[in-house]
Scaffold this motif. Structure first.
Motif, mmCIF file in Angstrom:
data_model
loop_
_atom_site.group_PDB
_atom_site.id
_atom_site.type_symbol
_atom_site.label_atom_id
_atom_site.label_comp_id
_atom_site.label_asym_id
_atom_site.label_seq_id
_atom_site.Cartn_x
_atom_site.Cartn_y
_atom_site.Cartn_z
ATOM 1 N N UNK A 72 0.832 -1.210 0.000
ATOM 2 C CA UNK A 72 0.000 0.000 0.000
ATOM 3 C C UNK A 72 0.864 1.258 0.000
ATOM 4 N N UNK A 73 1.936 1.242 0.792
ATOM 5 C CA UNK A 73 2.815 2.406 0.869
ATOM 6 C C UNK A 73 3.674 2.547 -0.388
ATOM 7 N N UNK A 74 4.145 1.423 -0.911
ATOM 8 C CA UNK A 74 5.024 1.465 -2.085
ATOM 9 C C UNK A 74 4.307 2.042 -3.299
ATOM 10 N N UNK A 75 3.005 1.832 -3.386
ATOM 11 C CA UNK A 75 2.245 2.319 -4.542
ATOM 12 C C UNK A 75 2.346 3.835 -4.692
ATOM 13 N N UNK A 76 2.599 4.545 -3.595
ATOM 14 C CA UNK A 76 2.725 5.999 -3.655
ATOM 15 C C UNK A 76 4.128 6.437 -4.080
ATOM 16 N N UNK A 77 5.071 5.499 -4.104
ATOM 17 C CA UNK A 77 6.477 5.851 -4.325
ATOM 18 C C UNK A 77 7.075 5.193 -5.564
ATOM 19 N N UNK A 78 6.230 4.770 -6.494
ATOM 20 C CA UNK A 78 6.730 4.039 -7.656
ATOM 21 C C UNK A 78 7.268 4.998 -8.725
ATOM 22 N N UNK A 79 8.565 5.012 -8.877
ATOM 23 C CA UNK A 79 9.215 5.774 -9.939
ATOM 24 C C UNK A 79 9.471 4.845 -11.123
ATOM 25 N N UNK A 80 9.954 5.397 -12.231
ATOM 26 C CA UNK A 80 10.301 4.555 -13.379
ATOM 27 C C UNK A 80 11.402 3.579 -13.004
ATOM 28 N N UNK A 81 12.338 4.020 -12.184
ATOM 29 C CA UNK A 81 13.432 3.136 -11.745
ATOM 30 C C UNK A 81 12.891 1.996 -10.897
ATOM 31 N N UNK A 82 11.962 2.308 -9.996
ATOM 32 C CA UNK A 82 11.376 1.282 -9.137
ATOM 33 C C UNK A 82 10.599 0.265 -9.969
#
Length: 249
Positions: A93-103
């Motif tokens: 849930x938290x990672x979905x807010x921090x997804x960059x192209x690199x991620x």
């Protein structure tokens, strides 16, 4: 031998991996002379490492028994899985807010590596370690993207319950492996779209299903408790099956 190869940290990691992979089994006595010879070190850093592993919960110590691999009941394992499922769902849930192209690229590269390892239609013994590495990398990456260090800290502590670790791969049934890796695909796609709740639901089911399958496997193949397959794994015709045995409490 260099200091890096004789450091306490190195010894801790070597023994920890041996326990989590099943080279050292639950209840097995840790003979210090034997371990020192195997690792090519003196007994001083070895004893320091064993003491540290006792504090982390992977190793136990009794004055009349010495150091030995800690034993866990299935209830212990199930409880660890349940907590891990909730923590890693939160990480999604938290990672979905921090997804960059690199991620996104990192996750999909890990998924593609899993595809390559499974492309023969089976997970061969020589591909087990690379597949485990991919699996650990996938779960770890999501926790890092969550940007909450407490999640990773607590999940890593749960990995000290060996069968609850993301290093354990149920390798017998290729359908189960394929199903599990399909979860990786769906989690990665959901995160790339910012669908945190969906990714969390898939992750929770992913880990819960692993627990259910583990229970089935331990009932049917109790001798495989924490065992990693090798090229000379015994055939099913010669394998002893003691269906009434359970992991030691």
């Amino acid at each position: 031998m260099t200091d890096a190869h004789t450091s306490t940290e190195f010894v801790i990691e070597r023994i920890r991996e041996a326990i989590l992979s099943g080279d050292l089994r639950p209840g097995e006595k840790l003979h210090q002379d034997k371990l020192a010879d195997m690792l090519g070190i003196s007994r001083t850093p070895l004893r320091t490492a064993l003491t540290a592993l006792t504090q982390s919960g992977l190793v136990s110590y009794e004055s009349n028994r010495g150091f030995y691999v800690r034993e866990f009941s299935f209830s212990d394992v199930a409880g660890a899985f349940q907590v891990r499922a909730e923590l890693e769902a939160t990480a999604c849930r938290l990672a979905a807010f921090n997804m960059s192209e690199t991620a996104e690229r990192q996750l999909f590269e890990l998924v593609e590596e899993g595809d390559r390892l499974l492309s023969p239609g089976s997970l061969s013994p020589e591909n087990l370690v690379p597949y485990r590495r991919m699996n650990v990398g996938f779960h770890t990456a999501i926790m890092e993207f969550a940007a909450n260090p407490w999640i990773k800290t607590f999940v890593e502590s749960l990995h000290n319950v060996p069968l609850a670790s993301d290093r354990v791969i149920m390798w017998r049934d290729f359908y189960v492996i394929r199903r599990s890796h399909d979860d990786h695909h769906r989690i990665a796609r959901a995160l790339a779209k910012g669908q945190g709740e969906r990714a969390a639901a898939i992750m929770r089911e992913h880990i819960t299903f692993a627990l259910e399958h583990l229970h089935t496997q331990l009932e049917e193949y109790p001798e495989d408790f924490l065992r990693v397959p090798t090229a000379d794994t015994r055939s099913s015709k010669t394998r002893t099956r003691r269906r009434n045995r359970r992991p030691a409490a």
